[in-house]
Design a protein around this motif. Structure first.
Motif, PDB file in Angstrom:
ATOM      1  N   ASN A  93      -0.922   0.114   7.341  1.00  0.00           N
ATOM      2  CA  ASN A  93      -1.669  -0.486   6.688  1.00  0.00           C
ATOM      3  C   ASN A  93      -0.917   0.130   5.275  1.00  0.00           C
ATOM      4  N   THR A  97      -1.313  -2.527   1.352  1.00  0.00           N
ATOM      5  CA  THR A  97      -1.610  -1.305   0.778  1.00  0.00           C
ATOM      6  C   THR A  97       0.752  -2.615  -0.606  1.00  0.00           C
ATOM      7  N   LEU A 197      -7.616   0.216  -0.084  1.00  0.00           N
ATOM      8  CA  LEU A 197      -8.154  -0.935   0.974  1.00  0.00           C
ATOM      9  C   LEU A 197      -9.885  -1.088   1.001  1.00  0.00           C
ATOM     10  N   ALA A 202      -8.526  -5.387  -0.164  1.00  0.00           N
ATOM     11  CA  ALA A 202      -7.767  -5.650   1.306  1.00  0.00           C
ATOM     12  C   ALA A 202      -7.612  -7.154   2.111  1.00  0.00           C
TER      13      ALA A 202
END
Lengths: 539, 199
Positions: A93, A97, A197, A202
């Motif tokens: 993840n 970001t 997110l 996202a």
């Protein structure tokens, strides 16, 4: 500047310090441990207030680093390859970001499994997350590429992975340092929702990440980390990545390699650079340490192009690390034979140290379990995993950090009652605590042997995150006070300790037996230091 | 100039100290070096080895290729057998302590191990524990073995002395002296053996 004689790990550490690092976050794991230890011991790092204390596990390390990156400073995260499994959620993840301050993730792979339970190749994680991966081939490159990784990270606002393997991590060579860069001042991203997110954001972030991929590939050419070296003999081209490049060079001492060679140390690899090799040669030999990630891509699903040789067609074995000889064979060169290894040679597996508290913990557990059928001890990762070997033969599993407690729950629920979980203090706070909460909530009939030697022993005695806090954690998770027992694993307490085990094995609920005695190695080190201090004071 | 050296022993026997001394000596003579070490779990009483490469030219691989080592230096006799395949059959020397470290139940008969070593064309085996004790402490057995290897390493004897002074200096003059004596005793042992073989 003078050359510094550094391990590959230490070269990364020095490179990060010199790149303007503000924090290193890590959980110890062979072969990555020495990166953080070097920074902890560095006076320059101290002078720059670089944060360097150990994290509870790789996931917390990764997340803390993302936080530092969010606040604009340069952060380094270090782990062994299987540690990246623990950190994977945060890691993958973080590609979404993106980074604000430079964010570099070091994953040290262990092909041939010198100190690991598998030989997974971290480059796949980099590809999975779609971020740049750097793969140095020597100590100087380890230093230089760490610096470059921070530049790349800040240029594209992306985390960057640096992939090491055991032989680079733990091999020393001279490196030349470059100038020290300033550390970043704290600053927040211009878009304060960048790190949120939520699906709507996202989706945008993912498009941003996808849009960078061509530039990532182009960077590998601009940086000259992926470079085509010409050769006259076009019957074969060679792709050599990371440390495999050294083994190739080793087979042509003092001479130029007759074949065109594409040296790869950065991913994603541009199609352009692959094609420039492919078009001029009849066949390609792929040399890479780890899984055949380049080779697989080159072959494609149909594999109908030119002849490709590598690990997938048994030119090189699929398992295990490369070495000069394996590469020599793959090149079709003659390999000299050494003397035969005499048959009388016996294996010498590692052992628990003399005086190690684990001998006494398992000695007592073994005796308490004699009245039950075998195969009841689910264990974990640490020195105590060696109790699987003779003479103790105590444990029946070692899968991943923290799995002892949760596997014991599952086995107990399948009818194996009592089931025992054997886990060390550092592994417990790494990933065992949440499993113990499961056990409490389920009232699972398990007995946990928590071996508290007050350190992370197997990797050389680093701080243990739960030091002095274990009883509070266990009680806080809801284990009943009368079933939290503390024993001193010493031979003279053996009979008492056996009785404690017997009592708790008979209890059909969660019990935790804390076997508390300091690691014999850290104790010896402490005594030595104390002695040295006394001597200095006396003189 | 190029020497590829396999250092062998059991975790805790001090092979990294040998590596550090040779490395320091090599650097003082302006040579390049690469040294692959074993860290982690296998250090606990298991077999350990280090690949030490010194050369006047750049060194590519961190690992020595099979059948190309110029030397095996082993502080334990059985451990020297483990790397027979690494030794160059035309030029390679094996220098090993004869003192077994028995922490496994199936440790072979020591005489059988020595018989295997003595089949090699070029070897030095020595009672390093005894020689070290004569110099003051059995703990310097690794330095005795190093001393016995020095004649084959292609570096100046004084470079090893300086390296020992540098490495043990902060631990006091006594340790420096003991280790210098251990180095000399091992060195003399090999020189005597070589002199005899010439007769």
């Amino acid at each position: 500047m003078d050359k510094l004689l550094l391990l590959g790990d230490e070269a990364v550490a020095q490179g990060a310090i010199d790149a303007g690092l503000s924090g290193v976050y890590a959980y110890p794991g062979t072969p990555s441990t020495e990166i953080t230890e070097y920074i902890q011991a560095s006076k320059e790092a101290k002078g720059r207030n670089i944060v360097s204390d150990w994290s509870a596990n790789e996931k917390t390390a990764m997340e803390t680093a993302i936080g530092m990156s969010y606040a604009g400073k340069k952060a380094l995260v270090c782990m062994k390859h299987v540690g990246l499994n623990v950190a994977a959620d945060a890691f993958v993840n973080s590609a979404m970001t993106g980074a604000h301050g430079g964010l570099v993730v070091v994953s040290a792979d262990d092909p041939s499994m010198h100190s690991s339970q598998n030989e997974q190749d971290s480059r796949f994680y980099g590809k999975f997350a779609q971020i740049p991966v750097l793969e140095p081939s020597n100590q100087q490159e380890a230093y230089d590429m760490t610096r470059y990784a921070f530049d790349l990270s800040e240029k594209y606002g992306t985390p960057v992975m640096l992939r090491l393997t055991t032989r680079l991590s733990h091999s020393r060579a001279g490196i030349i340092r470059k100038e020290m860069k300033e550390q970043n001042k704290m600053s927040l991203p211009s878009d304060l929702k960048q790190f949120v997110l939520l699906p709507a954001i996202a989706r945008k972030r993912y498009n941003t990440l996808l849009a960078k991929q061509d530039a990532f590939a182009e960077e590998g050419i601009q940086s000259e980390n992926n470079i085509l070296i010409d050769g006259k003999d076009k019957s074969m081209g060679i792709i050599a990545s990371g440390i495999a490049y050294n083994y190739l060079l080793e087979n042509f001492p003092g001479e130029t390699i007759p074949y065109p060679v594409l040296k790869i140390s950065q991913y994603p690899v541009s199609k352009k650079v692959i094609k420039s090799l492919y078009d001029q040669v009849e066949s390609i030999l792929v040399l890479e340490e780890g899984y055949p990630i380049i080779e697989e891509g080159l072959r494609g699903i149909l594999d109908e192009g030119k002849t490709i040789k590598g690990r997938m067609d048994d030119t090189l074995p699929m398992a295990g690390e490369l070495n000069p000889r394996k590469v020599r064979k793959a090149l079709g060169m003659e390999t000299p034979e050494g003397y035969a290894i005499p048959e009388i040679l016996e294996g010498r597996p590692p052992l628990l140290c003399d005086g190690c508290p684990h001998w006494d913990s398992f000695g007592a557990l073994n005796e308490a379990l004699t009245s039950y059928s075998k195969g009841r001890v689910l264990s974990d990762i640490g020195c105590y995993t060696l109790s699987a070997l003779p003479p103790l033969n105590s444990i029946n599993s070692c899968v991943d950090m923290g799995a002892s407690i949760t596997m014991a729950i599952g086995a107990a629920e399948a009818g194996l009652v009592p089931a025992v979980a054997a886990i060390g203090d550092s592994t417990f706070t790494h990933s065992g605590m949440t499993g113990l909460l499961d056990a409490v909530n389920k009232k699972a009939p398990i007995t946990v042997l928590l071996m508290d030697n007050a350190t992370t022993g197997m990797t050389g005695g680093q701080d243990s995150a739960g030091f002095g806090k274990l009883e509070n954690i266990i009680l806080g998770l809801g284990v009943e006070q009368e079933h939290v027992r503390v024993i001193n694993p010493l031979r003279r307490h053996h009979d008492d300790n056996v009785n404690v085990f017997k009592e708790e094995l008979a209890f059909e609920g969660v019990s935790v037996i804390i076997a508390r005695r300091e690691c014999i190695q850290t104790l010896a080190r402490r005594m030595k230091q104390k002695h040295a201090k006394k001597e200095t004071a006396a003189s | 100039m190029k020497k590829d050296i396999i250092l062998a022993g059991v975790g805790g026997q001090g092979i990294l100290t040998i590596a550090t001394i040779i490395g320091t000596a090599a650097l003082s003579e302006g040579l390049q070096l690469k040294q692959a070490e074993v860290h982690g779990m296998s250090q606990r009483g298991g077999d350990v080895q280090s690949h030490l490469r010194i050369s006047s030219d750049p060194i590519a691989s961190d690992l020595i290729a099979e059948a190309s080592a110029d030397m095996i230096i082993s502080v334990e006799p059985m451990e020297s057998l483990r790397y027979f395949n690494m030794l160059n059959t035309e030029t390679g020397w094996l220098v090993s302590s004869m003192n077994p470290f028995k922490n496994i139940s199936n440790y072979p008969v020591v005489e059988d191990i020595l018989t295997e070593i003595w089949k090699l064309p070029r070897y030095v085996t020595l009672d390093a524990d005894k020689i070290a004790k004569e110099q003051g402490t059995v703990k310097a057995a690794n330095i005795v073995v190093l001393g016995a290897a020095v004649p084959f390493l292609g570096l100046k004897y004084s470079s090893f002395e300086d390296a020992i002074r540098k490495i043990f200096g902060r631990k006091g003059t006594y340790l420096v002296e003991v280790n210098l004596n251990a180095l000399k005793a091992g060195y003399d042992f090999t020189q005597e053996k070589l002199a005899k073989s010439k007769v």
